[in-house]
Enzyme design. Structure first.
Site, PDB file in Angstrom:
ATOM      1  N   GLU A 104      18.372   3.353  53.981  1.00  0.00           N
ATOM      2  CA  GLU A 104      19.305   4.480  54.043  1.00  0.00           C
ATOM      3  C   GLU A 104      18.637   5.674  54.735  1.00  0.00           C
ATOM      4  O   GLU A 104      17.503   6.028  54.417  1.00  0.00           O
ATOM      5  CB  GLU A 104      19.722   4.912  52.627  1.00  0.00           C
ATOM      6  CG  GLU A 104      20.676   6.096  52.653  1.00  0.00           C
ATOM      7  CD  GLU A 104      20.961   6.645  51.261  1.00  0.00           C
ATOM      8  OE1 GLU A 104      21.810   6.069  50.575  1.00  0.00           O
ATOM      9  OE2 GLU A 104      20.314   7.638  50.871  1.00  0.00           O
ATOM     10  N   ALA A 135      28.732  16.172  51.683  1.00  0.00           N
ATOM     11  CA  ALA A 135      29.922  16.610  50.942  1.00  0.00           C
ATOM     12  C   ALA A 135      30.794  17.527  51.788  1.00  0.00           C
ATOM     13  O   ALA A 135      30.296  18.410  52.493  1.00  0.00           O
ATOM     14  CB  ALA A 135      29.487  17.332  49.668  1.00  0.00           C
TER      15      ALA A 135
HETATM   16  C1  LIG Z   1      25.384   3.601  47.608  1.00  0.00           C
HETATM   17  C2  LIG Z   1      25.833   5.034  47.424  1.00  0.00           C
HETATM   18  C3  LIG Z   1      26.053   5.824  48.552  1.00  0.00           C
HETATM   19  C4  LIG Z   1      26.487   7.147  48.429  1.00  0.00           C
HETATM   20  N1  LIG Z   1      26.648   7.903  49.553  1.00  0.00           N
HETATM   21  C5  LIG Z   1      27.054   9.174  49.463  1.00  0.00           C
HETATM   22  C6  LIG Z   1      27.235   9.981  50.641  1.00  0.00           C
HETATM   23  O1  LIG Z   1      26.985   9.547  51.774  1.00  0.00           O
HETATM   24  N2  LIG Z   1      27.675  11.257  50.470  1.00  0.00           N
HETATM   25  C7  LIG Z   1      27.947  11.783  49.246  1.00  0.00           C
HETATM   26  O2  LIG Z   1      28.382  12.927  49.174  1.00  0.00           O
HETATM   27  N3  LIG Z   1      27.764  11.051  48.119  1.00  0.00           N
HETATM   28  C8  LIG Z   1      27.315   9.765  48.196  1.00  0.00           C
HETATM   29  N4  LIG Z   1      27.141   9.029  47.043  1.00  0.00           N
HETATM   30  C9  LIG Z   1      27.342   9.667  45.742  1.00  0.00           C
HETATM   31  C10 LIG Z   1      28.801   9.628  45.280  1.00  0.00           C
HETATM   32  O3  LIG Z   1      29.641  10.297  46.180  1.00  0.00           O
HETATM   33  C11 LIG Z   1      28.884  10.300  43.902  1.00  0.00           C
HETATM   34  O4  LIG Z   1      28.183   9.553  42.947  1.00  0.00           O
HETATM   35  C12 LIG Z   1      30.284  10.617  43.405  1.00  0.00           C
HETATM   36  O5  LIG Z   1      30.149  11.440  42.258  1.00  0.00           O
HETATM   37  C13 LIG Z   1      31.084   9.407  42.976  1.00  0.00           C
HETATM   38  O6  LIG Z   1      31.500   8.670  44.028  1.00  0.00           O
HETATM   39  P1  LIG Z   1      32.242   7.257  43.786  1.00  0.00           P
HETATM   40  O7  LIG Z   1      32.698   6.778  45.076  1.00  0.00           O
HETATM   41  O8  LIG Z   1      31.418   6.374  42.973  1.00  0.00           O
HETATM   42  O9  LIG Z   1      33.513   7.778  42.918  1.00  0.00           O
HETATM   43  P2  LIG Z   1      34.633   7.067  42.095  1.00  0.00           P
HETATM   44  O10 LIG Z   1      34.566   5.581  42.216  1.00  0.00           O
HETATM   45  O11 LIG Z   1      35.915   7.728  42.444  1.00  0.00           O
HETATM   46  O12 LIG Z   1      34.231   7.419  40.599  1.00  0.00           O
HETATM   47  C14 LIG Z   1      33.984   8.764  40.221  1.00  0.00           C
HETATM   48  C15 LIG Z   1      34.113   8.896  38.702  1.00  0.00           C
HETATM   49  O13 LIG Z   1      35.491   8.774  38.323  1.00  0.00           O
HETATM   50  C16 LIG Z   1      35.708   7.690  37.422  1.00  0.00           C
HETATM   51  N5  LIG Z   1      36.973   7.081  37.880  1.00  0.00           N
HETATM   52  C17 LIG Z   1      37.167   6.310  38.969  1.00  0.00           C
HETATM   53  N6  LIG Z   1      38.481   5.993  39.098  1.00  0.00           N
HETATM   54  C18 LIG Z   1      39.133   6.590  38.052  1.00  0.00           C
HETATM   55  C19 LIG Z   1      40.482   6.651  37.629  1.00  0.00           C
HETATM   56  N7  LIG Z   1      41.450   6.019  38.307  1.00  0.00           N
HETATM   57  N8  LIG Z   1      40.785   7.362  36.497  1.00  0.00           N
HETATM   58  C20 LIG Z   1      39.798   8.003  35.803  1.00  0.00           C
HETATM   59  N9  LIG Z   1      38.483   7.969  36.161  1.00  0.00           N
HETATM   60  C21 LIG Z   1      38.157   7.287  37.268  1.00  0.00           C
HETATM   61  C22 LIG Z   1      34.482   6.782  37.581  1.00  0.00           C
HETATM   62  O14 LIG Z   1      34.202   6.085  36.391  1.00  0.00           O
HETATM   63  C23 LIG Z   1      33.401   7.795  37.899  1.00  0.00           C
HETATM   64  O15 LIG Z   1      32.918   8.394  36.732  1.00  0.00           O
HETATM   65  C24 LIG Z   1      26.699   7.695  47.130  1.00  0.00           C
HETATM   66  C25 LIG Z   1      26.469   6.910  45.997  1.00  0.00           C
HETATM   67  C26 LIG Z   1      26.025   5.594  46.135  1.00  0.00           C
HETATM   68  C27 LIG Z   1      25.743   4.777  44.903  1.00  0.00           C
END
Ligand SMILES: Cc1cc2nc3c(=O)[nH]c(=O)nc-3n(C[C@H](O)[C@H](O)[C@H](O)COP(=O)(O)OP(=O)(O)OC[C@H]3O[C@@H](n4cnc5c(N)ncnc54)[C@H](O)[C@@H]3O)c2cc1C
Length: 292
Positions: free
Chosen positions: A18, A52
């Site tokens: 990454e 972000a």
């Molecule tokens: C491999 C990887 C790459 C990443 N790359 C980046 C990047 O490039 N830029 C950046 O800014 N961040 C990045 N992140 C961090 C990520 O954006 C954050 O962790 C963010 O807070 C959550 O993103 P997510 O896509 O997992 O969210 P989601 O899958 O939407 O989940 C967010 C939260 O909401 C909950 N949730 C999901 N769906 C629902 C629903 N329907 N109802 C109620 N609750 C729900 C989940 O349990 C979780 O607690 C990365 C993380 C990882 C692991």
């Protein structure tokens, strides 16, 4: 290439690095060196972060284009959609498409630090909403993020795994996880996902520890805990002995990778923090052991 085909068909486990786009000339110099050093190891793929609120949109696009076109690498571009509306999604994803990027990992992202940032009126709440929007409109091979210890805001690890299943149902073809320092979190997580009918490849993320202070500050923001025995050993190393801390991180990372590979993971993503020394040492050791 659709990266999931490589995850599914490669004889040996895949590995990738990454990178995040540089924001200053000094960081750019460091990134250039890191890219040179790590791409020389011929990774199966590389990933590019997305700031972000679209804060690194142009830098992410340029870095992805360079890795894809100049270095000939398979790129997974992350796309963090927090606060962005359809025009911004289209601009960011269109930019990747133009440069031949075929793989996008869709994450929700977090609220930008910029106090002036205002979410678009049609922005989406969760990564699953973004996937639902993107899937029918683009031909990318889409992935999503997973959290072996549960996402920081998750109601529980079980609920988090339920939402992971939703991301897969709405288009994610592979999962890359957050890093962790105890493989049991990953193994339990995979079990939770499989129990919910998630069959797509799940790649663990591994981030070598450089020192305790840095590990603690990152862990606090992304929900990866530092096991007590690890903390105790690191705390016993004098703060100024950077080499001893990094060596400890290399040993731990190598042990983690060996166990993960022995368990049959389809590949590993190394979180590099745009540093090459520890990650390349781990990859070289695994290669010497015929594991990668
Ligand atoms: C491999 C990887 C790459 C990443 N790359 C980046 C990047 O490039 N830029 C950046 O800014 N961040 C990045 N992140 C961090 C990520 O954006 C954050 O962790 C963010 O807070 C959550 O993103 P997510 O896509 O997992 O969210 P989601 O899958 O939407 O989940 C967010 C939260 O909401 C909950 N949730 C999901 N769906 C629902 C629903 N329907 N109802 C109620 N609750 C729900 C989940 O349990 C979780 O607690 C990365 C993380 C990882 C692991």
């Amino acid at each position: 290439m659709r990266i999931v085909d490589r995850f599914r068909t490669q004889q040996k486990p895949c590995f990738g690095f990454e990178f995040f786009p540089a924001k200053t000339p000094k960081a750019q110099e460091n990134l250039d060196r890191t890219v040179e050093k790590l791409t020389a190891l011929a990774p199966d793929f590389v990933t590019v972060t997305f700031g972000a609120g679209g804060s690194t949109r142009e830098g992410s696009r340029q870095l992805a284009a360079r890795l894809k076109q100049e270095k000939g690498l398979e790129v997974i571009a992350y796309f963090a959609g927090y606060g962005l509306g359809p025009p911004e999604i289209s601009e960011a994803l269109g930019g990747y498409s133009e440069h031949g990027v075929e793989n996008i990992l869709v994450v929700r992202g977090d609220p930008p630090r910029d106090p002036a940032f205002r979410p678009h009126a049609e922005s989406m709440v969760y990564a699953s909403d973004l996937l639902e929007y993107i899937r029918p409109r683009y031909a990318f091979c889409l992935g999503a993020a997973g959290y072996p210890e549960g996402h920081l805001q998750a109601e529980s690890p079980d609920r988090d795994a339920d939402f992971l299943k939703r991301k897969v149902d709405l288009g994610a073809e592979y999962i890359i996880t957050n890093y962790f320092y105890d493989n049991r979190y990953f193994f339990d997580y995979v079990e939770r996902c499989r129990a919910r009918g998630v069959t797509v490849p799940i790649l663990p993320g591994v981030m070598p520890i450089l020192n305790l202070k840095l590990a603690e500050s990152i862990a606090a923001t992304c929900g990866a805990s530092i096991p007590e025995p690890v903390r105790t050993k690191l705390a016993a190393i004098p703060e100024e002995d950077k080499k001893a801390s990094a060596d400890f991180g290399i040993e731990l990372g190598e042990r983690q990778c060996r166990e993960l590979l022995a368990a049959g993971v389809p590949g590993i993503l190394f979180y590099t923090m745009d540093r090459w020394e520890s990650v390349s040492e781990i990859v070289n050791r695994l290669r010497a052991g015929g594991l990668l």
